[in-house]
Design a protein around this motif. Sequence first.
Motif, PDB file in Angstrom:
ATOM      1  N   THR A  59       4.517  -1.061  35.317  1.00  0.00           N
ATOM      2  CA  THR A  59       5.550  -1.245  34.301  1.00  0.00           C
ATOM      3  C   THR A  59       6.713  -0.309  34.607  1.00  0.00           C
ATOM      4  N   ASP A  60       7.929  -0.852  34.646  1.00  0.00           N
ATOM      5  CA  ASP A  60       9.121  -0.049  34.932  1.00  0.00           C
ATOM      6  C   ASP A  60       9.403   0.881  33.748  1.00  0.00           C
ATOM      7  N   ILE A  61       9.365   2.201  34.001  1.00  0.00           N
ATOM      8  CA  ILE A  61       9.627   3.189  32.948  1.00  0.00           C
ATOM      9  C   ILE A  61      10.806   4.076  33.336  1.00  0.00           C
ATOM     10  N   ASP A  62      11.666   3.592  34.239  1.00  0.00           N
ATOM     11  CA  ASP A  62      12.759   4.424  34.741  1.00  0.00           C
ATOM     12  C   ASP A  62      13.710   4.829  33.621  1.00  0.00           C
ATOM     13  N   ASP A  63      14.027   3.892  32.732  1.00  0.00           N
ATOM     14  CA  ASP A  63      14.925   4.221  31.622  1.00  0.00           C
ATOM     15  C   ASP A  63      14.318   5.296  30.733  1.00  0.00           C
ATOM     16  N   ARG A  64      12.996   5.206  30.513  1.00  0.00           N
ATOM     17  CA  ARG A  64      12.326   6.217  29.691  1.00  0.00           C
ATOM     18  C   ARG A  64      12.370   7.580  30.359  1.00  0.00           C
ATOM     19  N   LYS A  65      12.111   7.596  31.686  1.00  0.00           N
ATOM     20  CA  LYS A  65      12.125   8.867  32.407  1.00  0.00           C
ATOM     21  C   LYS A  65      13.521   9.474  32.410  1.00  0.00           C
ATOM     22  N   ARG A  66      14.535   8.638  32.578  1.00  0.00           N
ATOM     23  CA  ARG A  66      15.907   9.134  32.541  1.00  0.00           C
ATOM     24  C   ARG A  66      16.234   9.711  31.170  1.00  0.00           C
ATOM     25  N   ALA A  67      15.777   8.992  30.124  1.00  0.00           N
ATOM     26  CA  ALA A  67      16.019   9.481  28.764  1.00  0.00           C
ATOM     27  C   ALA A  67      15.322  10.819  28.541  1.00  0.00           C
ATOM     28  N   GLU A  68      14.102  10.956  29.077  1.00  0.00           N
ATOM     29  CA  GLU A  68      13.370  12.220  28.938  1.00  0.00           C
ATOM     30  C   GLU A  68      14.126  13.343  29.648  1.00  0.00           C
ATOM     31  N   ASP A  69      14.597  13.063  30.877  1.00  0.00           N
ATOM     32  CA  ASP A  69      15.353  14.077  31.611  1.00  0.00           C
ATOM     33  C   ASP A  69      16.644  14.427  30.886  1.00  0.00           C
ATOM     34  N   ARG A  70      17.319  13.377  30.352  1.00  0.00           N
ATOM     35  CA  ARG A  70      18.570  13.613  29.646  1.00  0.00           C
ATOM     36  C   ARG A  70      18.326  14.447  28.384  1.00  0.00           C
ATOM     37  N   GLY A 117      16.703  -1.025  47.609  1.00  0.00           N
ATOM     38  CA  GLY A 117      16.696   0.340  48.111  1.00  0.00           C
ATOM     39  C   GLY A 117      16.649   1.411  47.047  1.00  0.00           C
ATOM     40  N   GLN A 118      16.764   1.026  45.773  1.00  0.00           N
ATOM     41  CA  GLN A 118      16.760   2.006  44.685  1.00  0.00           C
ATOM     42  C   GLN A 118      15.329   2.354  44.277  1.00  0.00           C
ATOM     43  N   TYR A 119      15.073   3.638  44.113  1.00  0.00           N
ATOM     44  CA  TYR A 119      13.767   4.079  43.621  1.00  0.00           C
ATOM     45  C   TYR A 119      13.791   4.125  42.097  1.00  0.00           C
ATOM     46  N   ARG A 120      12.750   3.565  41.482  1.00  0.00           N
ATOM     47  CA  ARG A 120      12.631   3.590  40.022  1.00  0.00           C
ATOM     48  C   ARG A 120      11.214   4.041  39.652  1.00  0.00           C
ATOM     49  N   TRP A 121      11.086   4.657  38.500  1.00  0.00           N
ATOM     50  CA  TRP A 121       9.783   5.132  38.036  1.00  0.00           C
ATOM     51  C   TRP A 121       8.952   3.978  37.500  1.00  0.00           C
ATOM     52  N   LEU A 122       7.682   3.921  37.898  1.00  0.00           N
ATOM     53  CA  LEU A 122       6.730   2.915  37.420  1.00  0.00           C
ATOM     54  C   LEU A 122       5.525   3.622  36.815  1.00  0.00           C
ATOM     55  N   LEU A 123       4.945   3.002  35.788  1.00  0.00           N
ATOM     56  CA  LEU A 123       3.653   3.434  35.261  1.00  0.00           C
ATOM     57  C   LEU A 123       2.617   2.444  35.774  1.00  0.00           C
ATOM     58  N   LEU A 124       1.710   2.918  36.644  1.00  0.00           N
ATOM     59  CA  LEU A 124       0.656   2.068  37.209  1.00  0.00           C
ATOM     60  C   LEU A 124      -0.625   2.270  36.409  1.00  0.00           C
ATOM     61  N   ARG A 125      -1.184   1.164  35.916  1.00  0.00           N
ATOM     62  CA  ARG A 125      -2.447   1.204  35.182  1.00  0.00           C
ATOM     63  C   ARG A 125      -3.519   0.494  36.015  1.00  0.00           C
ATOM     64  N   TYR A 126      -4.604   1.193  36.317  1.00  0.00           N
ATOM     65  CA  TYR A 126      -5.713   0.646  37.100  1.00  0.00           C
ATOM     66  C   TYR A 126      -6.877   0.330  36.154  1.00  0.00           C
ATOM     67  N   ASN A 127      -7.355  -0.928  36.195  1.00  0.00           N
ATOM     68  CA  ASN A 127      -8.486  -1.336  35.369  1.00  0.00           C
ATOM     69  C   ASN A 127      -9.569  -1.953  36.250  1.00  0.00           C
ATOM     70  N   GLN A 165       4.801   7.128  39.081  1.00  0.00           N
ATOM     71  CA  GLN A 165       5.356   7.355  40.413  1.00  0.00           C
ATOM     72  C   GLN A 165       6.631   6.552  40.578  1.00  0.00           C
ATOM     73  N   ARG A 166       7.362   6.862  41.655  1.00  0.00           N
ATOM     74  CA  ARG A 166       8.578   6.119  41.969  1.00  0.00           C
ATOM     75  C   ARG A 166       8.305   5.109  43.086  1.00  0.00           C
TER      76      ARG A 166
END
Length: 606
Positions: free
Chosen positions: A260-271, A233-243, A226-227
Amino acid sequence: MIELAQNAEGELREAFEKLRQEAARLQTVIDTVPSFLWTSLPDGSKEYLNKRWYEYTGLSLEEGKGWGWKVVVHPDDLERLIREWLALVDARKPGELETRIRRYDGEYRWFLIRVVPEVDAEGNLVRWFGSNTDIEDRKRAEKKLLDEERELRRITDAIPQTIVVLDAKGHPLYANQAMLDYTGLTMEDVVTSDFRASIFHPEDLERVREERKAGLARDLPFEIEQRARRKDGQYRWLLLRYNPFHDEQGSLVRWYATGTDIDDRKRAEDRTRNENVALREDIVRSSMFEEIVGSSEALRQVLVQVSKVAPTDSTVLVLGETGTGKELIARAIHNRSKRSNRAFIRVNCAAIPASLIASELFGHEKGSFTGATQRRLGRFESADGGTIFLDEVGDLPAETQVALLRVLQEREFERVGGSQTVSVDVRVIAATNRDLTSAVAEGKFRQELFYRLNVFPVRLPALRERIGDISLLVGYLIDRYAQKAGKKIRNIDKTTMELFHAYDWPGNIRELQNVVERAVILSEGETFFVDEAWLTRATPKVAAASALLPTDLAEREKAMIESALREAEGLVSGPTGAATKLGVPRQTLESKIRKLGINRHHFKTS
């Protein structure tokens, strides 16, 4: 009478004796219970303390009564205890207090004090009843747990990931420092409010709520992407792990959620996704040959310019007629630049509807317009770190010209329907077959944008300006298409080559490419030749009126094209289309139709 009085006195004495014995038994019970029992007067001073209290504290009966009991309370607790006790006295309500009481051997232990008021029939306070219970073991356990929790918090605060501790139902209890720093929230914000609604992206809220509810119900580890809004104010993608965390009996006690911030990964995937789209477009599109072929002076001058500008990051404007190879030159500049290992993204500005061009270039957010069912990155974001080639840039609508000017000046933009600024590092190469100077004078193209694009202009010569390259180009194209068709062509008909040199090629290299490909497909022997009609038909009708004045030529071209469209009932391509009737490539005719302002739809029949 005397006898009756004596009998009454005896019964009374007997009743008092029974009461004394009952009181003695009650006193024995009170003195032997393990808890401290006591009574106080309405003002809060002690009226009675049981034997167990005196044995524990070592005080005498006189020392304990009134306010003398204060000497056994821990000095650090005394002021608070008296304040809280007097508050209960004033309120005349039951209550609980905690304090440390000194044992006869000097050791202090924690006690829980419970008090209840006694009120008479008229509502007057008569006394207080109280009991003290030893809770030292419980307090030590609480302290140990608190110390362990503090240690755990110190550890989690040192972890760069965001961490939130939740109770068994998923309500937040604690957030680590990384979480607070990332969101700008306070601990109180996290534990006392629905902080998710304030930091999660509105488009993700409903989906995340459902996924989280389902995950918590399963009582098993799960993940959600999720973002989340950062404090800037910037929205970034996070991977939330619930244990989940269970106690020794297997009961669910806590949930630990790490982000965990995965925004760079998501951007790379979109790119990568957009680059794959561009790659598929390149594979489908085969209108340009792979190498620059020719040795004419006009072409050598162009290649010298390419070699000089390629290593820089300067914006390049490639000028030339349709079919002269503007995209080929743009790719050559990219391949010889320091960005050659990154994306080369092509955008045909003339082929995209004006209503969609901004979304295509800059992307859009979900719901920004009808059909925008999800967020989409634009071509500029896909080209980040690489090169974007804006073909037919002269056809951009006015509002998109403003946005493009900002990108060239500041290297940033907003997606359609979004407010977040996106920064990019992109080299821009633009191309057009239009006269932008005239377009600026007519108010159809922004002057400041023209200046930004025209940093390094490269003009491509028309094929008629490099006649000496035709033989090389024909040989190259014959080899290329013969190999694709599985044919062997060893010779070129002399008359055909003379025709090629005499023809003025209004469609330039693209037209030559189409003619050669058609001839190779139709060839049945080892000699290459073309039908003379393919070229001579176009000469008098469209392209050969070079001796006429420009105005007369344009009028004659327009009249001939309209006549052909009328015969073809508005159809441009195909065996019965206007392009075939005129003997010119479809692309050339469409370019002239746009240039001359002809509306081909007027010639369609119902």
